[in-house]
Scaffold this active site. Structure first.
Site, short mmCIF file in Angstrom:
data_model
loop_
_atom_site.label_atom_id
_atom_site.label_comp_id
_atom_site.label_asym_id
_atom_site.label_seq_id
_atom_site.Cartn_x
_atom_site.Cartn_y
_atom_site.Cartn_z
CB VAL A 13 -0.96 0.00 1.21
CG1 VAL A 13 -1.74 1.31 1.28
CG2 VAL A 13 -1.92 -1.18 1.13
CB CYS A 128 -9.10 -3.37 0.37
SG CYS A 128 -8.63 -4.82 1.31
CG HIS A 253 -10.15 -7.23 -2.66
ND1 HIS A 253 -9.07 -8.03 -2.92
CD2 HIS A 253 -9.97 -6.77 -1.39
CE1 HIS A 253 -8.27 -8.06 -1.86
NE2 HIS A 253 -8.79 -7.30 -0.92
N1 LIG Z 1 -3.02 -4.78 1.01
C1 LIG Z 1 -4.24 -4.26 0.90
O1 LIG Z 1 -5.01 -4.53 -0.07
C2 LIG Z 1 -4.73 -3.31 1.95
C3 LIG Z 1 -5.90 -2.59 1.69
C4 LIG Z 1 -6.40 -1.72 2.69
C5 LIG Z 1 -5.70 -1.57 3.86
N2 LIG Z 1 -4.55 -2.28 4.07
C6 LIG Z 1 -3.84 -2.06 5.31
O2 LIG Z 1 -2.66 -1.29 5.04
C7 LIG Z 1 -1.63 -1.63 5.94
C8 LIG Z 1 -0.38 -2.05 5.15
O3 LIG Z 1 -0.68 -3.19 4.37
P1 LIG Z 1 0.25 -3.72 3.19
O4 LIG Z 1 -0.59 -4.66 2.42
O5 LIG Z 1 0.92 -2.59 2.50
O6 LIG Z 1 1.34 -4.56 4.03
P2 LIG Z 1 2.85 -4.95 3.60
O7 LIG Z 1 2.98 -5.00 2.13
O8 LIG Z 1 3.15 -6.18 4.35
O9 LIG Z 1 3.74 -3.74 4.14
C9 LIG Z 1 3.93 -3.53 5.52
C10 LIG Z 1 4.74 -2.26 5.74
O10 LIG Z 1 4.91 -2.11 7.16
C11 LIG Z 1 6.27 -1.79 7.40
N3 LIG Z 1 6.68 -2.17 8.75
C12 LIG Z 1 6.74 -3.41 9.29
N4 LIG Z 1 7.23 -3.36 10.55
C13 LIG Z 1 7.49 -2.04 10.80
C14 LIG Z 1 8.02 -1.33 11.92
N5 LIG Z 1 8.38 -1.96 13.04
N6 LIG Z 1 8.15 0.02 11.81
C15 LIG Z 1 7.79 0.68 10.69
N7 LIG Z 1 7.29 0.05 9.60
C16 LIG Z 1 7.15 -1.28 9.66
C17 LIG Z 1 7.01 -2.60 6.36
O11 LIG Z 1 8.36 -2.16 6.25
P3 LIG Z 1 9.54 -3.15 5.72
O12 LIG Z 1 9.41 -3.17 4.22
O13 LIG Z 1 10.76 -2.49 6.21
O14 LIG Z 1 9.28 -4.49 6.32
C18 LIG Z 1 6.15 -2.28 5.15
O15 LIG Z 1 6.47 -1.01 4.64
C19 LIG Z 1 -2.21 -2.74 6.84
O16 LIG Z 1 -2.75 -2.17 8.00
C20 LIG Z 1 -3.32 -3.32 5.99
O17 LIG Z 1 -4.33 -3.94 6.76
C21 LIG Z 1 -4.03 -3.12 3.13
#
Ligand SMILES: NC(=O)c1ccc[n+]([C@@H]2O[C@H](COP(=O)([O-])OP(=O)(O)OC[C@H]3O[C@@H](n4cnc5c(N)ncnc54)[C@H](OP(=O)(O)O)[C@@H]3O)[C@@H](O)[C@H]2O)c1
Length: 342
Positions: A13, A128, A253
């Protein structure tokens, strides 16, 4: 101009967020990126220059006007209030604050005015699936009043972040996407081992359980869809039931939706409303069958298969699909930020 911080800038995201800020020419005076210690110092190339990822620490939001949160719930719960206390408006993509009565939950096409009622300085983006659904349904609710929704979702693996994408890729690669093992995995137990994210193989499969099981056998994803839709549409009486499934689609989705209205709706009127609705694109005048891939990488949610429900006069069946990383997350957050700075 706005000093912007993005927490989770290296995630799925977060990456989309940076692209959308650029595409929409968001007025950025300064951009700061935060990620885990694994990514500290990693340089992200943006149109505002190279940005080195920082770790979260006390005082890290000083001087920022807007902080967009794209990390998981516990991190958002801990750090969003720090950003708000530092004077920034926070737009949070996690689920941490969505049901907090003092935090508005906003889909700009549905309830834009709610952004101005944010006493904690935090505005939440819905899940989402909810965003994609509500973008399509808001104009119909305004006109006919939705009485009941029956929804079945077909959710992509990117909804589970980078680990979800990687798990599907590993399984596809291992079996070359079409091997006999994928077609007949049930007959050869143990051939495809489940990964870390899902308890079954996701490649070549359809898993009827998105999220974790909560009350009455509904999953966390299903309950989010129900509760968040009610909050956004300001209608606690709305009856909704959902079955959310995970399918081996990378991005997008999709959902089959059956709608019962308070005032009967004819297909022609529904199509006319959707054709004029912001954020919605009708496929072939409502008769098309837009697939997840067609909706991935674009801004509008796609609606097709619009039919009058033959089992329930005045009701409508349709299919809705949208990019969970764009409208389902990053684009929705940037639209909220645009409303805030306007
Ligand atoms: N994916 C979707 O379709 C979607 C849609 C709506 C909402 N969301 C929400 O958006 C959020 C992110 O989802 P995502 O899908 O982008 O997840 P993701 O791809 O797994 O990315 C997670 C992010 O969190 C960072 N992170 C992990 N541990 C951290 C820490 N200790 N301090 C600071 N940053 C840290 C990671 O950094 P590193 O790269 O350094 O590990 C990465 O940038 C979640 O809350 C999710 O529920 C997701």
């Amino acid at each position: 101009m706005t000093a912007v911080g993005v927490i989770g800038a290296t995630g799925l995201v977060g990456g989309e967020m940076l692209r959308i800020l650029e595409e929409r020419n968001f007025p950025v005076s300064q951009l700061r990126a935060y990620a885990s210690p694994r990514s500290e110092g990693r340089v992200l190339a943006t149109k505002w220059g190279d940005v080195a990822c920082e770790v979260l620490r006390d005082g890290c939001f000083d001087g920022l006007d807007l902080v967009i949160v794209d990390v998981d719930d516990p991190l958002a719960l801990e750090w969003a209030p720090h950003a708000a206390a530092a004077g920034a408006t926070v737009v949070d993509n996690s689920a941490a604050f969505r049901m907090d009565p003092d935090v508005p939950l906003v889909v700009p096409e549905a309830n834009p005015h709610d952004v101005h009622n944010a006493p904690k300085g935090i505005i939440s983006c819905p899940n989402c699936t909810t965003i994609v659904l509500v973008t399509a349904l808001a104009p119909l609710h305004r006109e006919f009043g939705i009485e009941r929704l029956v929804v079945a979702t077909y959710q992509s693996v990117s909804g589970a972040g980078k680990p979800g994408m990687e798990e599907l890729s590993e399984q596809w690669t291992k079996f070359d996407g079409g091997a006999e093992q994928l077609r007949r995995a049930a007959a050869t137990p143990g051939v495809i081992e489940p990964g870390e994210v899902w308890d079954r193989p996701i490649a070549g499969n359809a898993i009827p359980l998105a999220g974790s099981v909560k009350e009455h056998g509904y999953t966390s994803e299903e309950l989010k869809l129900v509760r968040e839709t009610r909050k956004i549409l300001h209608d606690e009486s709305l009856r909704i039931t959902a079955t959310n499934a995970r399918v081996p689609v990378y991005v997008g989705h999709s959902m089959a939706v059956n709608i019962e209205f308070r005032r009967p709706a004819a297909k022609a009127a529904v199509v006319e409303l959707l054709a004029a609705a912001p954020g919605v694109a009708l496929a072939d005048g409502g008769d098309g069958h837009p697939s997840a891939l067609e909706g991935a990488g674009i801004d509008p949610v796609l609606v097709g298969r619009v039919r009058e429900d033959q089992s329930n006069p005045g009701g409508i069946d349709c299919w809705v699909t949208g990019d969970n990383l764009r409208k389902g997350a990053a684009l929705n957050a940037v639209q909220i930020a645009e409303l805030v700075i306007r």
